[in-house]
Structure formats: structure tokens, C-alpha cells
Motif scaffolding. Structure first.
Motif, short mmCIF file in Angstrom:
data_model
loop_
_atom_site.label_atom_id
_atom_site.label_comp_id
_atom_site.label_asym_id
_atom_site.label_seq_id
_atom_site.Cartn_x
_atom_site.Cartn_y
_atom_site.Cartn_z
N MET A 1 94.92 86.20 -94.99
CA MET A 1 94.32 84.89 -95.22
C MET A 1 95.21 83.81 -94.62
N GLU A 2 94.61 82.93 -93.88
CA GLU A 2 95.34 81.83 -93.27
C GLU A 2 95.83 80.87 -94.35
N GLN A 3 96.96 80.22 -94.09
CA GLN A 3 97.49 79.24 -95.02
C GLN A 3 98.09 78.07 -94.26
N ARG A 4 98.17 76.94 -94.94
CA ARG A 4 98.79 75.74 -94.38
C ARG A 4 99.63 75.08 -95.46
N PHE A 5 100.73 74.51 -95.05
CA PHE A 5 101.55 73.77 -96.00
C PHE A 5 100.84 72.48 -96.39
N VAL A 6 101.00 72.09 -97.64
CA VAL A 6 100.39 70.87 -98.14
C VAL A 6 100.79 69.68 -97.26
N LYS A 7 102.04 69.64 -96.84
CA LYS A 7 102.53 68.51 -96.04
C LYS A 7 101.75 68.32 -94.74
N GLU A 8 101.11 69.38 -94.25
CA GLU A 8 100.34 69.28 -93.02
C GLU A 8 99.07 68.45 -93.19
N SER A 9 98.65 68.25 -94.42
CA SER A 9 97.44 67.45 -94.68
C SER A 9 97.78 66.05 -95.16
N ARG A 10 99.05 65.74 -95.30
CA ARG A 10 99.48 64.45 -95.86
C ARG A 10 99.11 63.31 -94.92
N CYS A 11 98.52 62.26 -95.50
CA CYS A 11 98.12 61.06 -94.74
C CYS A 11 98.54 59.81 -95.50
N TYR A 12 98.73 58.73 -94.75
CA TYR A 12 99.08 57.45 -95.34
C TYR A 12 98.20 56.36 -94.73
N LYS A 13 97.86 55.38 -95.55
CA LYS A 13 97.12 54.21 -95.08
C LYS A 13 97.69 53.01 -95.83
N THR A 14 98.14 52.00 -95.11
CA THR A 14 98.68 50.80 -95.74
C THR A 14 97.87 49.60 -95.30
N PHE A 15 97.58 48.74 -96.25
CA PHE A 15 96.86 47.51 -95.93
C PHE A 15 97.33 46.39 -96.84
N ARG A 16 97.05 45.18 -96.42
CA ARG A 16 97.38 43.99 -97.19
C ARG A 16 96.12 43.50 -97.89
N VAL A 17 96.27 42.99 -99.10
CA VAL A 17 95.14 42.45 -99.85
C VAL A 17 94.93 41.01 -99.42
N PHE A 18 93.74 40.73 -98.89
CA PHE A 18 93.37 39.39 -98.44
C PHE A 18 92.34 38.77 -99.39
N PRO A 19 92.13 37.46 -99.29
CA PRO A 19 91.17 36.80 -100.19
C PRO A 19 89.76 37.41 -100.17
N ALA A 35 86.46 53.10 -101.63
CA ALA A 35 86.07 53.44 -100.26
C ALA A 35 87.28 53.89 -99.44
N TYR A 36 88.41 53.18 -99.61
CA TYR A 36 89.63 53.58 -98.91
C TYR A 36 90.10 54.96 -99.37
N ILE A 37 89.96 55.23 -100.67
CA ILE A 37 90.37 56.53 -101.22
C ILE A 37 89.54 57.65 -100.60
N ASP A 38 88.22 57.49 -100.55
CA ASP A 38 87.36 58.52 -99.99
C ASP A 38 87.67 58.72 -98.50
N ASP A 39 87.91 57.64 -97.80
CA ASP A 39 88.22 57.71 -96.37
C ASP A 39 89.48 58.51 -96.11
N ILE A 40 90.57 58.16 -96.76
CA ILE A 40 91.84 58.86 -96.48
C ILE A 40 91.80 60.30 -96.98
N ALA A 41 91.12 60.53 -98.11
CA ALA A 41 91.00 61.90 -98.63
C ALA A 41 90.24 62.79 -97.64
N SER A 42 89.22 62.23 -97.00
CA SER A 42 88.45 63.03 -96.04
C SER A 42 89.30 63.40 -94.83
#
Length: 170
Positions: A1-19, A35-42
Motif C-alpha cells: 500500500m502506498e503511503q505519504r508523510f503528513v508533511k507532504e500535504s501541509r499547506c499554508y494560507k495567510t491573509f490580512r483582515v480588511f474592512p 470558505a478559506y478553510i474549505d479551500d486550503i483543506a481541498s
């Protein structure tokens, strides 16, 4: 069975909160964060499976503290556990006050994605291999969350059977 390390799926998204991102309390709209959560999780799910994925469920979104306009927001996501064709993805939301530098966990979320083949049928995914203390803890507790998801899905199906499809104005 194929496997991948968790770190290979790690993603980051940073944004600033505007008015335009805030509600009448001058804190980030919950729906915008979701919406941001669903986007980065996908993205994490696609990186792990290396194929198309769909959101099967948003298992939880826990808002732990409001996010004001003086903040930046960093979302971190990674696959914590896999079934045959499904993947549990964890998203951690870290807020940082840009004036003081204070950071805190503002929200956490678990989502489930299903990998799809070219015919849009569920496709087997590699096993997730955790390494860090945080990854191991999330991996070890994943089967309990998977059982809760199955139970909740079964209950939702039973509940849907008693719901009507007519509109109230009909």
C-alpha cells in the motif's frame, strides 16, 4: 500500500483582515473563514491523493476567538488520517495581532474529502504517515472522529427521510 508523510500535504494560507471582510462587530465573517478553510483543506487533500477531490463533509468548525481587523490570519492544513478513498483534513487557524505580535488559535476544523478517479468514482488514497507530536496525536484520535462521522451521517440520512421537498408557499 502506498503511503505519504503528513508533511507532504501541509499547506499554508495567510491573509490580512480588511474592512470588507468583517461583520457588524468588526470581526472576520465566519462564513468567509469557512470558505478559506474549505479551500486550503481541498489543496491538502489533492496534494496527498494527487487526484481530484470533493468535500464529503465539514465535520466541525470551532470558532475559539473573534478575529479583529488588526489581525493577520494564517491557516495551516494537512491530512491527518485516511480511509480507503477518504481523507480527514485538519485546519488550524492562527491569528496574529499585527500591532502587538500576539498569536492565538482562533479556530480549528476537521473536514473529510473523497478522492475521485477520471470517471468520478472513489479512488484509493495513500496511507497518511504522521511524524510530529501534533500529527501523531491527531492521527491516533482520528478513528474516534471517523466513527462519529459515520454515526452522524447515518442519523442525517434517517432524518432526511422524514423531511419534505415541498416549499412552504406551495
Amino acid at each position: 500500500m502506498e503511503q505519504r508523510f503528513v508533511k507532504e500535504s501541509r499547506c499554508y494560507k495567510t491573509f490580512r483582515v480588511f474592512p470588507t471582510d468583517v461583520n457588524n462587530y468588526n470581526t472576520l465573517f465566519g462564513g468567509k473563514l469557512m470558505a478559506y478553510i474549505d479551500d486550503i483543506a481541498s489543496i491538502s487533500a489533492a496534494k496527498h491523493s494527487r487526484c481530484s477531490v470533493v468535500t464529503a463533509s465539514t465535520d466541525s468548525v470551532d470558532f475559539l476567538s473573534p478575529i479583529p481587523m488588526t489581525s493577520s490570519v494564517c491557516l495551516e492544513s494537512f491530512v491527518t488520517w485516511t480511509g480507503r478513498s477518504s481523507m480527514e483534513v485538519f485546519v488550524k487557524v492562527i491569528t496574529e495581532d499585527l500591532m502587538s505580535g500576539e498569536r492565538k488559535i482562533a479556530a480549528t476544523s476537521f473536514l473529510t474529502f473523497v478522492a475521485l478517479d477520471d470517471e468520478l468514482k472513489p479512488k484509493p488514497v495513500p496511507r497518511a504517515v504522521p511524524e510530529t507530536e501534533e500529527e501523531i496525536r491527531l492521527h491516533e484520535t482520528a478513528t474516534v472522529r471517523a466513527d462519529m462521522r459515520r454515526h452522524r451521517r447515518d442519523e442525517s440520512k434517517k432524518f432526511a427521510d422524514v423531511l419534505t421537498t415541498t416549499y412552504s408557499w406551495e
